[in-house]
Design an enzyme around this catalytic site. Structure first.
Site, PDB file in Angstrom:
ATOM      1  N   ALA A  64     -17.697 -40.328  26.594  1.00  0.00           N
ATOM      2  CA  ALA A  64     -17.046 -41.399  25.840  1.00  0.00           C
ATOM      3  C   ALA A  64     -18.013 -42.572  25.732  1.00  0.00           C
ATOM      4  CB  ALA A  64     -15.778 -41.825  26.559  1.00  0.00           C
ATOM      5  N   GLY A 103     -16.401 -37.245  28.825  1.00  0.00           N
ATOM      6  CA  GLY A 103     -15.684 -36.909  27.598  1.00  0.00           C
ATOM      7  C   GLY A 103     -16.318 -35.736  26.868  1.00  0.00           C
ATOM      8  N   GLU A 106     -14.968 -32.801  28.527  1.00  0.00           N
ATOM      9  CA  GLU A 106     -13.530 -32.722  28.197  1.00  0.00           C
ATOM     10  C   GLU A 106     -13.326 -32.147  26.794  1.00  0.00           C
ATOM     11  OE1 GLU A 106     -12.752 -36.874  29.423  1.00  0.00           O
ATOM     12  OE2 GLU A 106     -11.050 -36.042  30.532  1.00  0.00           O
ATOM     13  N   GLU A 126     -17.166 -39.315  36.049  1.00  0.00           N
ATOM     14  CA  GLU A 126     -16.425 -40.581  35.960  1.00  0.00           C
ATOM     15  C   GLU A 126     -16.323 -41.309  37.298  1.00  0.00           C
ATOM     16  OE1 GLU A 126     -15.775 -37.879  34.326  1.00  0.00           O
ATOM     17  OE2 GLU A 126     -15.033 -38.352  32.316  1.00  0.00           O
TER      18      GLU A 126
END
Ligand SMILES: NC(=O)c1ccc[n+]([C@@H]2O[C@H](COP(=O)([O-])OP(=O)(O)OC[C@H]3O[C@@H](n4cnc5c(N)ncnc54)[C@H](O)[C@@H]3O)[C@@H](O)[C@H]2O)c1
Length: 706
Positions: A64, A103, A106, A126
């Site tokens: 992200a 991300g 993910e 993270e």
């Protein structure tokens, strides 16, 4: 319509969605909407029977966009794009290379199948930023590799390579050769076999080993890295939710936990460090070009502990280096130190014998200073002796062209003084490496009034080349780190001992705050004589009122030098590093206190911690106000990387901000009225910020944007 950042095309029956958003394909708003439209195209095109999601450039998505963390996410959100991919009516295959992190992974977990190159790195890091995966990672990973393995992977934050990912079941195939061609073949096979979409959300969770004992085992495995941390508990809660019925319920539990994790001080502190480490190289007045200076060869003068470590750091970074000493014995000692370091790396499986041999081959040696003549950077690391260092730098200056950077690794001498005999002192800097120099990432780069901005830029380039974090400091007593340690933290720790706290009480208190080792133990490890020698040199620049390290200096005078003499602040059994309290030290401290009329009393750990940390903050503020540090955030980087300040507290200046500077000032004034020592006078900058209700972070943004 093709998006600018997500291209699509069809080859045979396979539709390719290619994210092309340099440098690392972060999943910012444009990428998310591009991906959503490309998916619509692939689903609408009847010729497309399977869909590959891949990335252009050097890596799959690295995650992200961290800059979007503190604001609500612009639609479409990661969650909604991932849900659309998972719900696709055609098989979706993620093709991974480089680093598929956060991300990025993910996204791959939301696809129905995954393939990767063997050297790809897959992970959910993270936790290193104090947050938990918030786009389905904690719910989908357990459905793919099992809850226990998922917990381990998310709590560790460390990536796995393609082979490991395959053995975990995280990917379906390791691709050899061209990734997109491999993904095409894999997809065509799926189509031939009539394979259907395989939504991760519909897969059952294997909860084997995910019980109280299993969870405790994972947390204990990572307990060293997690000391003082709390994020791992949120991860346990999220993965637990994945094991309960209802994927959407699990997703919303994850969402709440992830939103909460972003608000914690722990996460703010870790993100502060992350940005601070990247910001240190931006120094006002240094032209960006200066950082691109070519550095092909380094010369290191002095093959002692530091010189051999610096030469190793160069060789490890692929830089050719010449190690020079004045005596054959000195050179021999340095070279054998380097050899034994590499041998132990090979023995521990950290390096192959071949790689170690390659690195050693980059180190040339010489007994002649002239061997430094063709170096782009010369680093002097001889004995801490002003006249000797001046002589060497003067000679090297006359041997080398004006473009060669001249550096000294001194820990206490004035760089301006050292540079005086050089014909061009503007190319002289301090490069203060920390011991062991090939391991420690911090490098203080010391500039003088006359240091040329190009030379400073080249010094920053050296740091980058050696994969160090270079922090610019002014040419003052102790630079940034040692000034704060000597005038602030450790001096106060000694005062607390004189007032009645034992070395073990001081160490235990500071270790419970989060330092890996308290000051007395660090002193014993490094040698009390090292500090004494440094202070003798520093005192030639500036003196300090008594009491100032009277205990450590007395121990040095008694030849209690620490572990190497089996006695220092503690005593040691021969061959054992366990620190044992020593009555002789208690007596010594009592005598030193009584000579000074210091009354003794019992001291609670809370007071020990508070006084040491307030001192660190106050002297840090002095360092900032005097311009020795460019930013408060630079000080935080120095303390986290050079002195073991707990990273999850952000560094002393961030920590001060998190307490509130008004409160910090009140507590300093409280001790000022009690301790009545000039060391407790609050810094003018701290007073001014606290009075205005401001923070060090605000000071940073105002002073560096001006
Ligand atoms: N030891 C630490 O933790 C540490 C940390 C940061 C900085 N420093 C600084 O690094 C420097 C070196 O420290 P060290 O601990 O490696 O010392 P050391 O005593 O281990 O090594 C010094 C080396 O310099 C060589 N030398 C002496 N005169 C020379 C000359 N004229 N030409 C070439 N070589 C010469 C010696 O033979 C010896 O090998 C000092 O300035 C010290 O303050 C040390």
């Amino acid at each position: 319509m093709q998006s600018d950042v997500v291209h699509h095309h069809r080859t045979g029956c396979v539709g390719f969605l290619i994210i092309d958003y340099p440098p690392v394909n972060v999943l910012g708003a444009v990428v998310r909407s591009g991906l959503a439209s490309a998916l619509e195209w692939a689903l609408a095109d009847d010729e497309v029977r399977a869909i590959v999601v891949a990335c252009a450039g050097k890596t799959f998505s690295a995650g992200a966009d961290i800059n979007e963390f503190d604001a609500p996410m612009v639609e479409p959100s990661l969650q909604s794009v991932f849900a659309a991919i998972e719900a696709a009516t055609k098989p979706v295959i993620a093709a991974l290379h480089g680093t598929a992190l956060g991300g990025g992974l993910e996204l791959a977990l939301a696809c129905h199948y995954r393939v990767a190159l063997a050297d790809a790195k897959l992970g959910l890091p993270e936790i290193t930023l104090g947050v938990i995966p918030g786009a389905g990672g904690t719910q989908r990973l357990p459905r793919i590799i099992g809850a226990a393995a998922a917990l381990d992977m998310i709590v560790s934050g460390a990536p796995v390579d393609g082979a490991k990912a395959h053995s975990l079941g995280l990917i379906d195939a390791v691709i050899e050769g061209d990734l997109l061609q491999g993904a095409q073949r894999f997809s065509e096979r799926l189509v031939e076999q009539g394979a259907k979409p395989r939504p991760t959300r519909e897969r059952p969770v294997d909860s084997t080993g995910f019980d109280a004992a299993g969870i405790a085992a994972v947390l204990s495995k990572h307990s060293r890295a997690l000391k003082g941390r709390t994020t791992q508990q949120l991860i346990v809660d999220a993965v637990t939710a994945a094991t309960l019925p209802g994927f959407d319920v699990g997703l919303s539990v994850e969402r709440n936990l992830a939103d909460f994790s972003i608000t914690t001080t722990e996460s703010k502190a870790l993100r502060h460090q992350f940005f601070a480490e990247r910001q240190v190289a931006r120094v006002p007045g240094v032209p960006p070009d200066a950082l691109k200076a070519p550095i092909a060869r380094v010369a290191v003068i002095g093959a002692g502990t530091m010189g051999s470590g610096i030469a190793t750091a160069c060789a490890d970074a692929g830089v050719a280096v010449t190690l020079i000493d004045s005596t054959a014995a000195g050179l021999e000692r340095g070279l054998s130190l380097i050899a034994s370091n590499y041998d132990s790396s090979v023995a521990r499986g950290r390096l192959t014998a071949e790689a170690a041999a390659q690195r050693r081959a980059r180190i040339a040696d010489s007994l002649d200073l002239k061997a430094a003549a063709n170096a782009d950077v010369v680093i002097e690391a001889v004995f801490e002796d002003l006249a000797l260092k001046q002589h060497i730098l003067g000679q090297v200056a006359s041997l080398t062209p004006a473009s060669t950077l001249l550096a000294s690794n001194t820990s206490s001498l004035s760089i301006a003084e050292l540079a005086r005999p050089c014909r061009d002192p503007q190319r002289v800097v301090g490069l203060h490496f920390f011991s062991p120099a090939h391991v420690m990432r911090l490098l203080e780069i010391v500039r003088t009034e006359s240091t040329d901005p190009m030379a400073l830029g080249k010094a920053l380039a050296v740091a980058k080349l050696l994969r160090k974090i270079g922090v610019v400091a002014g040419d003052a007593f102790g630079f940034i780190g040692n000034k704060m340690m000597l005038d602030g933290y450790w001096r106060e720790a000694e005062l607390l001992m004189l007032e009645g706290a034992s070395p073990e009480q001081v160490d235990a208190a500071m270790e419970s705050f989060g330092f890996a080792m308290g000051p007395a133990r660090v002193n014993d490890l490094g040698g009390t004589d090292v500090g004494t020698k440094t202070r003798i040199e520093l005192f030639k620049r500036e003196s300090r009122p008594d009491p100032y390290f009277v205990i450590a200096d007395a121990l040095t005078a008694m030849n209690r030098l620490g572990q190497k003499t089996n006695a220092g602040f503690y005593r040691y059994e021969p061959g054992d590093r366990k620190a044992l309290p020593d009555d002789a030290v208690t007596q010594l401290i009592m005598d030193l206190a009584s000579k000074r009329g210091i009354p003794r009393r019992g001291i609670y750990p809370a007071e020990i911690v508070e006084r040491c940390i307030l001192q660190l903050i106050n002297v840090g503020a002095q360092v900032l106000e005097s311009g020795v540090a460019v930013r408060a955030a630079d000080i935080d980087v120095v303390w986290v990387h050079g002195y073991g300040f707990p990273r999850h507290l952000g560094g002393p200046m961030f920590y001060a901000d998190s307490l509130g500077l008004k409160r910090v000032l009140e507590r300093i004034e409280h001790y000022q009225s009690r301790v009545k020592s000039e060391y407790w006078r609050p810094s003018a900058l701290l007073v001014s910020l606290a009075t205005k209700g401001q923070s060090f972070a605000q000071w940073d943004s105002e002073s560096t944007s001006a």
